[in-house]
Structures are given as structure tokens and as C-alpha cells.
Design an enzyme around this catalytic site. Structure first.
Site, PDB file in Angstrom:
ATOM      1  N   SER A  14      24.343  45.901  42.269  1.00  0.00           N
ATOM      2  CA  SER A  14      23.804  45.236  41.320  1.00  0.00           C
ATOM      3  C   SER A  14      22.716  43.838  41.946  1.00  0.00           C
ATOM      4  O   SER A  14      23.073  43.685  43.358  1.00  0.00           O
ATOM      5  CB  SER A  14      24.800  44.296  40.637  1.00  0.00           C
ATOM      6  OG  SER A  14      24.319  43.303  39.559  1.00  0.00           O
ATOM      7  N   ALA A  17      22.568  37.983  40.667  1.00  0.00           N
ATOM      8  CA  ALA A  17      23.419  37.191  41.345  1.00  0.00           C
ATOM      9  C   ALA A  17      24.534  36.708  40.762  1.00  0.00           C
ATOM     10  O   ALA A  17      25.774  36.771  41.408  1.00  0.00           O
ATOM     11  CB  ALA A  17      22.547  36.012  41.853  1.00  0.00           C
ATOM     12  N   GLY A  18      24.615  36.533  39.444  1.00  0.00           N
ATOM     13  CA  GLY A  18      25.814  35.987  38.830  1.00  0.00           C
ATOM     14  C   GLY A  18      26.862  37.029  38.846  1.00  0.00           C
ATOM     15  O   GLY A  18      28.178  36.910  39.225  1.00  0.00           O
ATOM     16  N   ASP A  75      27.554  47.582  34.495  1.00  0.00           N
ATOM     17  CA  ASP A  75      26.605  47.453  33.148  1.00  0.00           C
ATOM     18  C   ASP A  75      27.157  46.854  32.093  1.00  0.00           C
ATOM     19  O   ASP A  75      28.415  47.268  31.832  1.00  0.00           O
ATOM     20  CB  ASP A  75      25.998  48.728  32.859  1.00  0.00           C
ATOM     21  CG  ASP A  75      24.731  48.697  31.912  1.00  0.00           C
ATOM     22  OD1 ASP A  75      23.651  48.070  32.716  1.00  0.00           O
ATOM     23  OD2 ASP A  75      24.751  48.751  30.920  1.00  0.00           O
ATOM     24  N   SER A  76      26.784  45.806  31.645  1.00  0.00           N
ATOM     25  CA  SER A  76      27.421  44.789  30.673  1.00  0.00           C
ATOM     26  C   SER A  76      26.502  44.234  29.704  1.00  0.00           C
ATOM     27  O   SER A  76      25.262  44.090  30.035  1.00  0.00           O
ATOM     28  CB  SER A  76      27.995  43.785  31.582  1.00  0.00           C
ATOM     29  OG  SER A  76      27.453  43.160  32.551  1.00  0.00           O
ATOM     30  N   ASP A 164      26.692  33.002  29.035  1.00  0.00           N
ATOM     31  CA  ASP A 164      27.966  32.222  29.108  1.00  0.00           C
ATOM     32  C   ASP A 164      28.203  30.995  28.170  1.00  0.00           C
ATOM     33  O   ASP A 164      29.103  30.810  27.644  1.00  0.00           O
ATOM     34  CB  ASP A 164      28.510  31.801  30.311  1.00  0.00           C
ATOM     35  CG  ASP A 164      29.072  32.898  31.203  1.00  0.00           C
ATOM     36  OD1 ASP A 164      29.665  34.144  30.635  1.00  0.00           O
ATOM     37  OD2 ASP A 164      29.221  33.157  32.339  1.00  0.00           O
ATOM     38  N   LYS A 184      37.121  32.053  34.142  1.00  0.00           N
ATOM     39  CA  LYS A 184      36.594  32.998  33.544  1.00  0.00           C
ATOM     40  C   LYS A 184      36.958  34.339  34.058  1.00  0.00           C
ATOM     41  O   LYS A 184      37.317  35.127  33.282  1.00  0.00           O
ATOM     42  CB  LYS A 184      35.119  32.655  33.752  1.00  0.00           C
ATOM     43  CG  LYS A 184      34.263  33.796  32.993  1.00  0.00           C
ATOM     44  CD  LYS A 184      32.765  33.660  33.323  1.00  0.00           C
ATOM     45  CE  LYS A 184      32.122  34.942  32.747  1.00  0.00           C
ATOM     46  NZ  LYS A 184      30.648  35.389  33.218  1.00  0.00           N
ATOM     47  N   ARG A 199      34.614  41.779  32.696  1.00  0.00           N
ATOM     48  CA  ARG A 199      34.188  42.306  34.175  1.00  0.00           C
ATOM     49  C   ARG A 199      35.573  42.233  34.697  1.00  0.00           C
ATOM     50  O   ARG A 199      35.898  43.442  35.390  1.00  0.00           O
ATOM     51  CB  ARG A 199      33.174  41.156  34.855  1.00  0.00           C
ATOM     52  CG  ARG A 199      32.686  42.009  36.106  1.00  0.00           C
ATOM     53  CD  ARG A 199      31.382  41.335  36.493  1.00  0.00           C
ATOM     54  NE  ARG A 199      30.270  41.538  35.609  1.00  0.00           N
ATOM     55  CZ  ARG A 199      29.971  40.865  34.614  1.00  0.00           C
ATOM     56  NH1 ARG A 199      30.397  39.357  34.826  1.00  0.00           N
ATOM     57  NH2 ARG A 199      29.208  40.973  33.736  1.00  0.00           N
TER      58      ARG A 199
HETATM   59  P1  IMP Z   1      22.357  44.363  33.049  1.00  0.00           P
HETATM   60  O1  IMP Z   1      24.075  45.127  33.119  1.00  0.00           O
HETATM   61  O2  IMP Z   1      22.282  44.273  34.621  1.00  0.00           O
HETATM   62  O3  IMP Z   1      21.846  45.244  32.329  1.00  0.00           O
HETATM   63  O4  IMP Z   1      22.703  43.141  32.667  1.00  0.00           O
HETATM   64  C1  IMP Z   1      23.686  42.650  31.486  1.00  0.00           C
HETATM   65  C2  IMP Z   1      23.348  41.298  31.024  1.00  0.00           C
HETATM   66  O5  IMP Z   1      24.359  40.840  29.945  1.00  0.00           O
HETATM   67  C3  IMP Z   1      23.066  40.168  32.279  1.00  0.00           C
HETATM   68  O6  IMP Z   1      21.847  39.805  32.467  1.00  0.00           O
HETATM   69  C4  IMP Z   1      23.715  38.799  31.113  1.00  0.00           C
HETATM   70  O7  IMP Z   1      22.654  38.557  30.449  1.00  0.00           O
HETATM   71  C5  IMP Z   1      24.492  39.385  30.187  1.00  0.00           C
HETATM   72  N1  IMP Z   1      25.963  39.449  30.704  1.00  0.00           N
HETATM   73  C6  IMP Z   1      26.690  40.313  31.166  1.00  0.00           C
HETATM   74  N2  IMP Z   1      27.926  39.743  31.469  1.00  0.00           N
HETATM   75  C7  IMP Z   1      27.970  38.522  31.292  1.00  0.00           C
HETATM   76  C8  IMP Z   1      28.646  37.481  31.505  1.00  0.00           C
HETATM   77  O8  IMP Z   1      29.716  37.658  31.969  1.00  0.00           O
HETATM   78  N3  IMP Z   1      28.072  36.207  31.253  1.00  0.00           N
HETATM   79  C9  IMP Z   1      27.076  36.019  30.693  1.00  0.00           C
HETATM   80  N4  IMP Z   1      26.322  36.988  30.248  1.00  0.00           N
HETATM   81  C10 IMP Z   1      26.428  38.251  30.836  1.00  0.00           C
END
Ligand code: IMP
Length: 215
Positions: A14, A17-18, A75-76, A164, A184, A199
Site C-alpha cells: 500500500s 501511509a495511514g 482494499d477498503s 475516520d 481503533k 482492517r
Molecule cells: P484504497 O483501498 O487504497 O483504494 O483506499 C481506501 C480509502 O478508503 C482510503 O483512502 C480512505 O479514504 C478510506 N478508508 C479505508 N479505510 C479507512 C479507515 O480505516 N479510516 C478512514 N478511511 C478509510
């Protein structure tokens, strides 16, 4: 038969960074030598899938192939019921090319207002995460985690990332943005407890199947 992973090198596929921070926290007890895709300067593949699982597999497989190591990708996104599941797989893209989540949260709020969704029960949403584990030999497996909640406005808290600050998980009085990393997504292998975040819940399934963690 699930893939069984012995401690060694693993790539976290990925560039967010978060997410990387959270996955590193989750992997910490297991003794892996963890590298991120950004550290290895791996290219970011285009997310052309139609589902979280398809996109997670694209990212994990590309990183496993390029690094010749097992790779874990997530992916989320946020699925808002009143918006027919949007932004869903487009959650990152709603922040625009600068990934501005102030803007993305405002867009969600504007759409909810336009739909007349002002009561908490009309503002139900869910975070979904699919983790994919891919090996250089082409094997791949996915694990899903979800957490239900409601969306608040204005945003609250400056912890975490992405959406969040507007997500209030069910049964809680503070948003993910107001919670510590431990609250969290903290999880103790073998504790028998289910972690809170989508996650961490997906990770718990991965650990159970691939790292032989007993609950
Ligand atoms: P991708 O999976 O890299 O396409 O991006 C997923 C996007 O979903 C992230 O950039 C966040 O905007 C959002 N997202 C996914 N998980 C979280 C989380 O735990 N907290 C807040 N936003 C999330």
C-alpha cells in the site's frame, strides 16, 4: 487449504501511509521483516477491479511478483447505505488527486443532505476492508472485515486518516477520529476478543488462517 506463512520478509502493498501504519501495528507481534511498497519503490498498479476483493488481489499480486516476497494488500472503503453503497471502492478517489479527505467528507455530507438524511438511522454506513495475501508463486487468498456505524457532522477528532472523523462505530460515543490507534485497531492475538476496525477484523481472519493464531 489456507496458505501458511512462516516469519520472514513480507511486503505491505500500500502507498497509503495511514493504512500502512495500521497494518504494521497489526503485524508487529509476529516477527516479520516488513517492507512497504513505497520503501521498495514498487509501482502502484491501477485499481481496475469492480470489488474490494478484486482490487486487493491486484495490489497484492503485483507486489508479490515484483518483490519475490509474500505481499499483503488492503482494499477498503466506506459504504453509505443512503447513497447506495457509495463511495465504496471509490473512497480514495472522492478525495480528488490531492487525496483531500476534508473534501471527500464534505461530498458525503452534501449527498446525505441532498437525500434528506438527517436522522442517525438514515445515516448508516459501514467500513469494509479486504486483505489479500499473495505469494510469488501466484497463490492468493482474501480476508474480509466490516464495522457498522453512523455518520456524524461536523467531523470530530484528528486521529486516524481518511473518513475516520465522521464515522461513529455502533455502540460507541466517539468517532474513529477521536479514538487512539489502540482503540481503533488494537488486537491481541490469542485474547479471544474481536477488534473494532474493519482492517483489524480482516487481519484477525488472516492471522487465524495463515499464521495459525488460536483464539
Ligand atoms: P484504497 O483501498 O487504497 O483504494 O483506499 C481506501 C480509502 O478508503 C482510503 O483512502 C480512505 O479514504 C478510506 N478508508 C479505508 N479505510 C479507512 C479507515 O480505516 N479510516 C478512514 N478511511 C478509510
Amino acid at each position: 487449504m489456507s496458505i501458511k506463512l512462516a516469519p520472514g520478509r513480507i511486503v505491505v502493498a500500500s502507498h497509503n501511509a495511514g493504512k500502512v501504519r495500521e497494518i504494521l501495528d497489526l503485524l508487529a507481534p509476529f516477527g516479520f521483516q516488513v517492507k512497504s511498497a513505497a520503501e521498495l519503490k514498487l509501482p502502484e498498479p491501477e485499481e481496475t477491479g469492480a470489488t474490494f476483493a478484486e482490487n486487493a488481489v491486484i495490489k497484492a499480486s503485483a507486489a508479490a511478483e515484483a518483490s519475490k516476497s509474500p505481499a499483503l494488500a488492503d482494499d477498503s472503503g466506506l459504504a453509505v447505505m443512503a447513497l447506495n453503497g457509495e463511495p465504496g471502492i471509490f473512497s480514495a478517489r472522492w478525495g480528488g488527486k490531492d487525496r483531500d479527505f476534508g473534501l471527500a467528507m464534505q461530498k458525503v455530507e452534501d449527498r446525505l443532505q441532498a437525500a434528506g438524511a438527517s436522522e442517525p438511522e438514515e445515516r448508516v454506513a459501514r467500513f469494509v476492508a479486504v486483505l489479500a495475501l499473495a505469494l510469488p508463486d501466484g497463490r492468493v487468498e482474501t480476508f474480509t472485515g466490516r464495522v457498522d456505524g453512523t455518520l456524524v457532522w461536523p467531523p470530530r477528532g484528528d486521529q486516524g486518516f481518511g473518513y475516520d472523523p465522521i464515522f461513529l462505530p455502533e455502540g460507541h460515543t466517539r468517532t474513529f477520529g477521536e479514538m487512539s490507534a489502540e482503540e481503533k485497531h488494537g488486537w491481541q492475538p490469542g485474547s479471544g476478543k474481536t477488534p473494532l476496525s474493519h482492517r483489524a477484523r480482516a487481519f484477525q481472519r488472516f492471522a487465524r488462517d495463515c499464521l495459525d493464531v488460536t483464539e
